[in-house]
Enzyme design. Structure first.
Site, PDB file in Angstrom:
ATOM      1  N   HIS A 136      14.943  -6.779   6.498  1.00 21.82           N
ATOM      2  CA  HIS A 136      13.647  -6.339   7.108  1.00 21.82           C
ATOM      3  C   HIS A 136      12.833  -7.145   7.980  1.00 21.82           C
ATOM      4  O   HIS A 136      11.680  -6.802   8.521  1.00 21.82           O
ATOM      5  CB  HIS A 136      12.744  -5.806   5.989  1.00 21.82           C
TER       6      HIS A 136
HETATM    7  C1  UD1 Z   1       5.711  -7.023   5.651  1.00 19.85           C
HETATM    8  C2  UD1 Z   1       5.232  -8.575   5.835  1.00 19.85           C
HETATM    9  C3  UD1 Z   1       6.649  -9.369   5.273  1.00 19.85           C
HETATM   10  C4  UD1 Z   1       7.088  -9.107   4.068  1.00 19.85           C
HETATM   11  C5  UD1 Z   1       7.155  -7.547   4.002  1.00 19.85           C
HETATM   12  C6  UD1 Z   1       7.785  -6.905   2.575  1.00 19.85           C
HETATM   13  C7  UD1 Z   1       3.535  -8.930   7.427  1.00 19.85           C
HETATM   14  C8  UD1 Z   1       3.336  -9.699   8.767  1.00 19.85           C
HETATM   15  N1  UD1 Z   1       4.995  -8.959   7.302  1.00 19.85           N
HETATM   16  O1  UD1 Z   1       6.609  -6.911   6.587  1.00 19.85           O
HETATM   17  O2  UD1 Z   1       6.223 -10.757   5.504  1.00 19.85           O
HETATM   18  O3  UD1 Z   1       8.236  -9.630   4.118  1.00 19.85           O
HETATM   19  O4  UD1 Z   1       6.340  -6.805   4.211  1.00 19.85           O
HETATM   20  O5  UD1 Z   1       8.282  -5.833   2.486  1.00 19.85           O
HETATM   21  O6  UD1 Z   1       2.673  -8.831   6.767  1.00 19.85           O
HETATM   22  N2  UD1 Z   1       6.514   1.126   6.853  1.00 19.85           N
HETATM   23  C9  UD1 Z   1       6.530   2.404   6.378  1.00 19.85           C
HETATM   24  N3  UD1 Z   1       5.998   2.463   5.109  1.00 19.85           N
HETATM   25  C10 UD1 Z   1       5.482   1.661   4.313  1.00 19.85           C
HETATM   26  C11 UD1 Z   1       5.195   0.424   5.060  1.00 19.85           C
HETATM   27  C12 UD1 Z   1       5.715   0.119   6.183  1.00 19.85           C
HETATM   28  O7  UD1 Z   1       7.154   3.294   7.084  1.00 19.85           O
HETATM   29  O8  UD1 Z   1       4.975   1.862   3.118  1.00 19.85           O
HETATM   30  C13 UD1 Z   1       7.146   1.126   8.007  1.00 19.85           C
HETATM   31  C14 UD1 Z   1       5.914   1.221   9.439  1.00 19.85           C
HETATM   32  O9  UD1 Z   1       6.789   1.754  10.174  1.00 19.85           O
HETATM   33  C15 UD1 Z   1       5.633  -0.160   9.704  1.00 19.85           C
HETATM   34  C16 UD1 Z   1       6.669  -0.877   9.578  1.00 19.85           C
HETATM   35  O10 UD1 Z   1       7.568  -0.516   8.180  1.00 19.85           O
HETATM   36  O11 UD1 Z   1       5.033  -0.266  11.211  1.00 19.85           O
HETATM   37  C17 UD1 Z   1       6.292  -2.456   9.233  1.00 19.85           C
HETATM   38  O12 UD1 Z   1       5.549  -2.597   8.054  1.00 19.85           O
HETATM   39  P1  UD1 Z   1       4.429  -3.810   8.132  1.00 19.85           P
HETATM   40  O13 UD1 Z   1       3.660  -4.014   6.735  1.00 19.85           O
HETATM   41  O14 UD1 Z   1       3.750  -4.094   9.406  1.00 19.85           O
HETATM   42  O15 UD1 Z   1       5.395  -4.976   7.980  1.00 19.85           O
HETATM   43  P2  UD1 Z   1       6.689  -5.386   7.115  1.00 19.85           P
HETATM   44  O16 UD1 Z   1       8.060  -5.226   7.973  1.00 19.85           O
HETATM   45  O17 UD1 Z   1       6.852  -4.365   5.995  1.00 19.85           O
HETATM   46  N1  UDP Z   2      12.686  -5.489  -3.776  1.00 19.28           N
HETATM   47  C1  UDP Z   2      12.765  -4.366  -4.616  1.00 19.28           C
HETATM   48  N2  UDP Z   2      13.356  -3.199  -4.043  1.00 19.28           N
HETATM   49  C2  UDP Z   2      14.330  -3.304  -2.894  1.00 19.28           C
HETATM   50  C3  UDP Z   2      13.988  -4.643  -2.213  1.00 19.28           C
HETATM   51  C4  UDP Z   2      13.377  -5.636  -2.854  1.00 19.28           C
HETATM   52  O1  UDP Z   2      12.091  -4.350  -5.485  1.00 19.28           O
HETATM   53  O2  UDP Z   2      14.400  -2.211  -2.507  1.00 19.28           O
HETATM   54  C5  UDP Z   2      12.163  -6.668  -4.457  1.00 19.28           C
HETATM   55  C6  UDP Z   2      12.872  -8.066  -4.798  1.00 19.28           C
HETATM   56  O3  UDP Z   2      13.620  -7.935  -5.884  1.00 19.28           O
HETATM   57  C7  UDP Z   2      11.870  -8.959  -4.508  1.00 19.28           C
HETATM   58  C8  UDP Z   2      10.730  -8.471  -3.610  1.00 19.28           C
HETATM   59  O4  UDP Z   2      11.241  -6.860  -3.496  1.00 19.28           O
HETATM   60  O5  UDP Z   2      10.973  -9.159  -5.797  1.00 19.28           O
HETATM   61  C9  UDP Z   2      11.026  -9.114  -2.315  1.00 19.28           C
HETATM   62  O6  UDP Z   2      10.280  -8.262  -1.304  1.00 19.28           O
HETATM   63  P1  UDP Z   2      10.563  -8.315   0.169  1.00 19.28           P
HETATM   64  O7  UDP Z   2      11.860  -8.721   0.407  1.00 19.28           O
HETATM   65  O8  UDP Z   2       9.914  -6.806   0.568  1.00 19.28           O
HETATM   66  O9  UDP Z   2       9.421  -9.614   0.691  1.00 19.28           O
HETATM   67  P2  UDP Z   2       9.612 -11.036   0.902  1.00 19.28           P
HETATM   68  O10 UDP Z   2       9.820 -11.571  -0.071  1.00 19.28           O
HETATM   69  O11 UDP Z   2      10.562 -11.300   2.073  1.00 19.28           O
HETATM   70  O12 UDP Z   2       8.221 -11.328   1.684  1.00 19.28           O
END
Ligand code: UD1
Ligand code: UDP
Length: 378
Positions: A210
């Site tokens: 992601h």
């Molecule tokens: C965010 C964090 C990243 C973290 C990740 C965990 C920042 C800058 N990034 O990235 O560090 O590792 O979360 O998962 O804060 N979206 C949905 N539904 C949701 C959430 C997001 O559809 O519930 C989609 C939207 O199109 C959105 C995109 O995902 O624009 C990105 O979401 P965003 O929260 O901006 O960043 P992440 O890639 O989730």
């Molecule tokens: N995780 C989860 N379901 C998923 C993918 C990840 O519960 O489908 C959990 C995973 O076990 C870990 C956390 O999400 O505890 C990691 O979050 P993510 O990868 O979104 O964010 P990051 O750690 O990169 O900030």
């Protein structure tokens, strides 16, 4: 002590779980108590990205839900700042706690610091030394304004000291993600989600992807999916897809590179996509996997703790100890390198994990004790 805790994105939810439990234990044992205010920014809002974790981990409903949603960095962080400032002015917390490195973390820290409310940062001091990553900016800026910096490993202390943070602000407490993992191992073990998919122990791999720098770049995303399509000829790969990645795969026309999991037993090896899954199911999948491919931060630590080989689809990590003392290998996004390293692991040439000091499930208890001392409650 009025403690406001700001959460917003998936990895925040597991991190606050042990802290909320440690606060409950503290309150039950002491006369001075914590009054907690849980604030959810709404950065993540899909059921599979937010509510499922509150259910899985018995996290109480947030007191305040800001409903900020998605947007560009400035837009999203700006909206959070406006909303959080209003909440902090109304609620006047004594301390604001933020966790990790997401936009909700930075917004919480900055809104509080501008109002002269002290900030506690959990998972302080981690650095990937890649300023192109939004998370690296969030980490550095949050640490810069924090009053209490709770670090998960010794290296994080060195990073902060090198940046000039006074030592009295830094507390090496261990890792709250390890706390929550240890606490939920038995529950996860009982899930056996791989059996529901017709998979055997160590006979499949797990994929998560992601990071913006990977999935927003069509060449890199294609290269990774191409490699996974090759590897899945030998071993089925299970891919719970983050919504950002799902969107990009559709936008770039790569949907033919994934197969949707049919919802029952898997008959042949392939790259199987599904919606993101809950914490217990994910840990259950991870603990029985032969190999994990990820660009997540947290999953590099979880696989180390579970002693499962992890290939990290990035060129740098904020957790270098997972490379030297754990099961993690950086493979970037080059197709041939990913395939080569995966074949090595699947042939049995893999790393094993050392024991990390303070990975004992008690980081959150130490955090709560430090805060209580700092506030003069003990
Ligand atoms: C965010 C964090 C990243 C973290 C990740 C965990 C920042 C800058 N990034 O990235 O560090 O590792 O979360 O998962 O804060 N979206 C949905 N539904 C949701 C959430 C997001 O559809 O519930 C989609 C939207 O199109 C959105 C995109 O995902 O624009 C990105 O979401 P965003 O929260 O901006 O960043 P992440 O890639 O989730
Ligand atoms: N995780 C989860 N379901 C998923 C993918 C990840 O519960 O489908 C959990 C995973 O076990 C870990 C956390 O999400 O505890 C990691 O979050 P993510 O990868 O979104 O964010 P990051 O750690 O990169 O900030």
């Amino acid at each position: 002590m009025k403690l406001a805790i700001v959460v917003g994105a998936r990895p925040n939810f597991m991190k606050i779980t042990p802290i909320l439990k440690a606060i409950n234990r503290y309150n039950a044992a002491n006369r001075s108590t914590f009054h907690t205010l849980l604030i959810h920014t709404g950065q993540h809002y899909d059921y599979e990205m937010s509510k499922i974790f509150f259910e899985d981990l018995d996290i109480p409903e947030p007191h305040i839900y800001l409903g900020i949603g998605s947007g560009t960095h400035g837009e999203q962080t700006g909206k959070m700042l406006i909303a959080l400032e209003r909440v902090f002015m109304e609620q006047q917390p004594n301390l604001v706690m933020v966790v990790g490195d997401v936009n909700s973390t930075l917004a919480g820290a900055l809104a509080a610091a501008k109002l002269h409310i002290p900030v506690a940062h959990v998972e302080a001091g981690l650095r990937s030394f890649d300023m192109q990553m939004p998370e690296e900016l969030n980490r550095i800026l949050t640490d810069r304004v924090a009053e209490l910096l709770f670090t998960p490993v010794q290296e994080a202390n060195y990073n902060l000291i090198r940046e000039g943070v006074p030592e009295y602000k830094i507390f090496l407490v261990g890792d709250v993600m390890i706390d929550v993992l240890i606490d939920n191992l038995d529950k996860a073990r009982n899930r056996k989600i791989h059996h529901r998919m017709g998979l055997e122990h160590l006979q499949y791999g797990v994929v998560t992807l992601h990071r913006a720098e990977n999935v927003d770049n069509p060449e890199r995303l294609h290269s990774v999916l191409d490699a996974l399509n090759e590897i899945c000829k030998d071993i089925p790969l299970i891919f719970p897809i983050h919504p950002r990645t799902r969107k990009r795969i559709e936008e770039f026309g790569f949907t033919n590179m994934i197969n949707e999991w049919p919802g029952n037993r898997i008959k042949q090896p392939a790259l199987y996509a599904m919606k993101p899954i809950g914490y217990l199911d994910f840990i259950s999948l991870e603990m029985h996997a032969a190999i994990v491919f990820t660009d997540s931060g947290g999953i590099q630590k979880e696989t180390m703790m579970l002693n499962i080989p992890c290939l990290t689809l990035r060129n740098r990590t904020e957790y270098p100890f997972t490379l030297t003392r754990g099961t993690n290998t950086l493979v970037g996004t080059d197709k041939q390198l990913i395939i080569h390293e995966a074949h090595k692991v699947l042939a049995g040439n893999r790393k094993h994990a050392d024991i990390i000091p303070l990975w004992d499930g008690k980081a959150a208890t130490r955090i709560v004790d430090v805060i209580a001392n700092w506030y003069g409650m003990n």
